[in-house]
Design a protein around this motif. Sequence first.
Motif, PDB file in Angstrom:
ATOM      1  N   ALA A  48      13.938 -33.290  36.384  1.00  0.00           N
ATOM      2  CA  ALA A  48      13.123 -33.361  37.591  1.00  0.00           C
ATOM      3  C   ALA A  48      12.366 -32.050  37.810  1.00  0.00           C
ATOM      4  O   ALA A  48      11.203 -32.057  38.237  1.00  0.00           O
ATOM      5  N   GLU A  49      13.023 -30.915  37.515  1.00  0.00           N
ATOM      6  CA  GLU A  49      12.342 -29.619  37.653  1.00  0.00           C
ATOM      7  C   GLU A  49      11.197 -29.495  36.654  1.00  0.00           C
ATOM      8  O   GLU A  49      10.119 -28.986  36.995  1.00  0.00           O
ATOM      9  N   ILE A  50      11.435 -29.929  35.418  1.00  0.00           N
ATOM     10  CA  ILE A  50      10.375 -29.871  34.405  1.00  0.00           C
ATOM     11  C   ILE A  50       9.194 -30.736  34.830  1.00  0.00           C
ATOM     12  O   ILE A  50       8.038 -30.328  34.712  1.00  0.00           O
ATOM     13  N   TYR A  51       9.495 -31.927  35.338  1.00  0.00           N
ATOM     14  CA  TYR A  51       8.428 -32.821  35.798  1.00  0.00           C
ATOM     15  C   TYR A  51       7.661 -32.200  36.967  1.00  0.00           C
ATOM     16  O   TYR A  51       6.425 -32.229  37.000  1.00  0.00           O
ATOM     17  N   GLY A  52       8.390 -31.614  37.929  1.00  0.00           N
ATOM     18  CA  GLY A  52       7.733 -30.970  39.064  1.00  0.00           C
ATOM     19  C   GLY A  52       6.863 -29.805  38.623  1.00  0.00           C
ATOM     20  O   GLY A  52       5.738 -29.629  39.124  1.00  0.00           O
ATOM     21  N   LEU A  53       7.374 -29.002  37.690  1.00  0.00           N
ATOM     22  CA  LEU A  53       6.590 -27.878  37.161  1.00  0.00           C
ATOM     23  C   LEU A  53       5.341 -28.384  36.451  1.00  0.00           C
ATOM     24  O   LEU A  53       4.241 -27.822  36.617  1.00  0.00           O
ATOM     25  N   HIS A  54       5.499 -29.439  35.669  1.00  0.00           N
ATOM     26  CA  HIS A  54       4.365 -30.034  34.966  1.00  0.00           C
ATOM     27  C   HIS A  54       3.282 -30.489  35.951  1.00  0.00           C
ATOM     28  O   HIS A  54       2.087 -30.243  35.740  1.00  0.00           O
ATOM     29  N   MET A  55       3.686 -31.138  37.039  1.00  0.00           N
ATOM     30  CA  MET A  55       2.714 -31.644  38.006  1.00  0.00           C
ATOM     31  C   MET A  55       2.031 -30.505  38.772  1.00  0.00           C
ATOM     32  O   MET A  55       0.835 -30.578  39.080  1.00  0.00           O
ATOM     33  N   ILE A  56       2.790 -29.444  39.079  1.00  0.00           N
ATOM     34  CA  ILE A  56       2.191 -28.283  39.758  1.00  0.00           C
ATOM     35  C   ILE A  56       1.091 -27.675  38.887  1.00  0.00           C
ATOM     36  O   ILE A  56      -0.027 -27.408  39.352  1.00  0.00           O
ATOM     37  N   VAL A  57       1.421 -27.444  37.611  1.00  0.00           N
ATOM     38  CA  VAL A  57       0.435 -26.865  36.691  1.00  0.00           C
ATOM     39  C   VAL A  57      -0.751 -27.809  36.516  1.00  0.00           C
ATOM     40  O   VAL A  57      -1.907 -27.370  36.454  1.00  0.00           O
ATOM     41  N   PHE A  58      -0.473 -29.109  36.452  1.00  0.00           N
ATOM     42  CA  PHE A  58      -1.556 -30.080  36.300  1.00  0.00           C
ATOM     43  C   PHE A  58      -2.536 -29.996  37.475  1.00  0.00           C
ATOM     44  O   PHE A  58      -3.758 -29.939  37.279  1.00  0.00           O
ATOM     45  N   TRP A  59      -2.009 -29.985  38.711  1.00  0.00           N
ATOM     46  CA  TRP A  59      -2.904 -29.963  39.877  1.00  0.00           C
ATOM     47  C   TRP A  59      -3.637 -28.629  39.999  1.00  0.00           C
ATOM     48  O   TRP A  59      -4.777 -28.590  40.467  1.00  0.00           O
ATOM     49  N   CYS A  61      -4.648 -26.965  37.419  1.00  0.00           N
ATOM     50  CA  CYS A  61      -5.731 -27.136  36.445  1.00  0.00           C
ATOM     51  C   CYS A  61      -6.821 -28.056  36.987  1.00  0.00           C
ATOM     52  O   CYS A  61      -8.014 -27.842  36.730  1.00  0.00           O
ATOM     53  N   VAL A  62      -6.428 -29.098  37.741  1.00  0.00           N
ATOM     54  CA  VAL A  62      -7.411 -29.995  38.347  1.00  0.00           C
ATOM     55  C   VAL A  62      -8.302 -29.231  39.319  1.00  0.00           C
ATOM     56  O   VAL A  62      -9.538 -29.364  39.314  1.00  0.00           O
ATOM     57  N   VAL A  63      -7.695 -28.396  40.187  1.00  0.00           N
ATOM     58  CA  VAL A  63      -8.469 -27.613  41.159  1.00  0.00           C
ATOM     59  C   VAL A  63      -9.399 -26.644  40.434  1.00  0.00           C
ATOM     60  O   VAL A  63     -10.587 -26.509  40.796  1.00  0.00           O
ATOM     61  N   ILE A  64      -8.870 -25.950  39.409  1.00  0.00           N
ATOM     62  CA  ILE A  64      -9.711 -25.016  38.650  1.00  0.00           C
ATOM     63  C   ILE A  64     -10.875 -25.762  38.012  1.00  0.00           C
ATOM     64  O   ILE A  64     -12.031 -25.296  38.029  1.00  0.00           O
ATOM     65  N   GLY A  65     -10.599 -26.931  37.454  1.00  0.00           N
ATOM     66  CA  GLY A  65     -11.666 -27.721  36.830  1.00  0.00           C
ATOM     67  C   GLY A  65     -12.723 -28.153  37.830  1.00  0.00           C
ATOM     68  O   GLY A  65     -13.927 -28.085  37.552  1.00  0.00           O
ATOM     69  N   ILE A  66     -12.276 -28.600  39.025  1.00  0.00           N
ATOM     70  CA  ILE A  66     -13.230 -29.041  40.047  1.00  0.00           C
ATOM     71  C   ILE A  66     -14.102 -27.887  40.503  1.00  0.00           C
ATOM     72  O   ILE A  66     -15.333 -28.008  40.619  1.00  0.00           O
ATOM     73  N   VAL A  67     -13.470 -26.728  40.768  1.00  0.00           N
ATOM     74  CA  VAL A  67     -14.230 -25.555  41.230  1.00  0.00           C
ATOM     75  C   VAL A  67     -15.201 -25.085  40.146  1.00  0.00           C
ATOM     76  O   VAL A  67     -16.387 -24.830  40.415  1.00  0.00           O
ATOM     77  N   THR A  68     -14.718 -24.983  38.917  1.00  0.00           N
ATOM     78  CA  THR A  68     -15.551 -24.466  37.824  1.00  0.00           C
ATOM     79  C   THR A  68     -16.727 -25.391  37.522  1.00  0.00           C
ATOM     80  O   THR A  68     -17.895 -24.964  37.496  1.00  0.00           O
ATOM     81  N   PHE A  69     -16.439 -26.667  37.287  1.00  0.00           N
ATOM     82  CA  PHE A  69     -17.509 -27.605  36.955  1.00  0.00           C
ATOM     83  C   PHE A  69     -18.391 -27.906  38.160  1.00  0.00           C
ATOM     84  O   PHE A  69     -19.594 -28.148  38.016  1.00  0.00           O
ATOM     85  N   GLY A  70     -17.780 -27.847  39.377  1.00  0.00           N
ATOM     86  CA  GLY A  70     -18.592 -28.035  40.568  1.00  0.00           C
ATOM     87  C   GLY A  70     -19.631 -26.947  40.714  1.00  0.00           C
ATOM     88  O   GLY A  70     -20.811 -27.212  41.003  1.00  0.00           O
ATOM     89  N   ALA A  71     -19.198 -25.678  40.508  1.00  0.00           N
ATOM     90  CA  ALA A  71     -20.137 -24.559  40.579  1.00  0.00           C
ATOM     91  C   ALA A  71     -21.200 -24.658  39.488  1.00  0.00           C
ATOM     92  O   ALA A  71     -22.392 -24.395  39.726  1.00  0.00           O
ATOM     93  N   MET A  72     -20.787 -25.080  38.300  1.00  0.00           N
ATOM     94  CA  MET A  72     -21.723 -25.194  37.188  1.00  0.00           C
ATOM     95  C   MET A  72     -22.759 -26.296  37.459  1.00  0.00           C
ATOM     96  O   MET A  72     -23.972 -26.074  37.304  1.00  0.00           O
ATOM     97  N   PHE A  73     -22.287 -27.475  37.880  1.00  0.00           N
ATOM     98  CA  PHE A  73     -23.209 -28.581  38.128  1.00  0.00           C
ATOM     99  C   PHE A  73     -24.148 -28.268  39.305  1.00  0.00           C
ATOM    100  O   PHE A  73     -25.332 -28.624  39.291  1.00  0.00           O
ATOM    101  N   TYR A  74     -23.589 -27.594  40.347  1.00  0.00           N
ATOM    102  CA  TYR A  74     -24.438 -27.222  41.475  1.00  0.00           C
ATOM    103  C   TYR A  74     -25.546 -26.255  41.044  1.00  0.00           C
ATOM    104  O   TYR A  74     -26.714 -26.399  41.419  1.00  0.00           O
ATOM    105  N   SER A  75     -25.149 -25.259  40.228  1.00  0.00           N
ATOM    106  CA  SER A  75     -26.140 -24.280  39.765  1.00  0.00           C
ATOM    107  C   SER A  75     -27.227 -24.952  38.939  1.00  0.00           C
ATOM    108  O   SER A  75     -28.427 -24.661  39.094  1.00  0.00           O
TER     109      SER A  75
END
Length: 385
Positions: A48-59, A61-75
């Motif tokens: 359960a801890e491994i799964y929770g850690l996996h999901m934390i890192v995943f989200w 990465c999702v936020v980083i991806g949204i911010v990065t690609f959002g800034a790129m597409f906006y520019s």
Amino acid sequence: MHLRAKRLYKLALSPVLLLLSFLSTGAWAEEAQRWQMNMSPGVTEVGAEIYGLHMIVFWICVVIGIVTFGAMFYSVFAHRKSKGVKPATFHESTAIEIAWTVVPFIILIVMAFPATTTLLKVYDFEDSDLDILVTGYQWKWKYEYIDEAGDNVVFFSNLRTGKTEIYNEDDKGEHYLLEVDEPLVLPVNKKVRFLVTANDVIHAWWVPALAVKKDAIPGFINEAWSRPLETGVYRGQCAELCGRDHGYMPIVVNVVEEDEYNAWLADKKSKAAEIKALMDKQFTLDEQMAAGKPVYDQYCAACHGLNGEGGVGKAIAGSPIATGEMAKHLDVSINGVPGSAMQAFGAQLNDVDMAAVVTYQRNAFGNNMGDIVQPIDVYNFKQGQ
């Protein structure tokens, strides 16, 4: 649609499908399911801890991806040339340089702390309630329950799915290729340490629900552990490409209450004592033929044919081994033939079953040698090697 457009469409769609699959994880069972794309929390605290850690890192990465690609597409959209925007002339910004150095560093620190804590638990092999030696064979698993008194319980776990299902002659069962004749039995809420190795090639013992995946390497012993918190049947597979029948060596773990486990263990020890008592018995030819046939059907028929006609392996009917010297027949059966598909069955069959199946091979399929092999003969041959 143009080929390049199709590829771009697939690349754009796959992250969306992946994201939808992650969003639906709450509806999944604790055990991994066929075609499941995400991890499973399983039935252990560490899992359960491994799964929770996996999901934390995943989200993260999702936020980083949204911010990065959002800034790129906006520019790209807001500052495109068609709007008459002229490119900036600056070459560097100290503030931005500091920001994209410090922020990732902080993110890594945030992820490293829970990861390190979980890894320390994963590699904590101390204070186990039960030790089990797991040995990979082509293509089955051997389990040995290590007893401090030396009264070990040892057995092999083989694929139970029939050839008729594999070759599409019958309908596939519910647990097709994920069922065995002898499951591993564990007591619930007990820490079990697994000592994992292999007899021939590299295998990997993997049970997602127990949060265990460990390579089985000949000549090495790797450690893993698990503490299942719920009773049930949990399935896994060899996770290393170990040969042509790699997909035919499943793992089944039956987690039961402690009283049921103790009863099962006592029964196993009782049967082992019965086999030991049979070592001194002198069997008749009819007794050995009756006992040898089911052993042959289970362990030999897949390669040598139900009627000894051969197939993957050589024919038993009229075989120079089965009709030749007894010592040669025992040597091949016990030690196998290196470099061929003939496995060494000396560790897979006890001396009673080995004596029975060799007797059966020497007298079935028209061989009619009249030889009777007794368990003590097999034992003495092994001792003299």
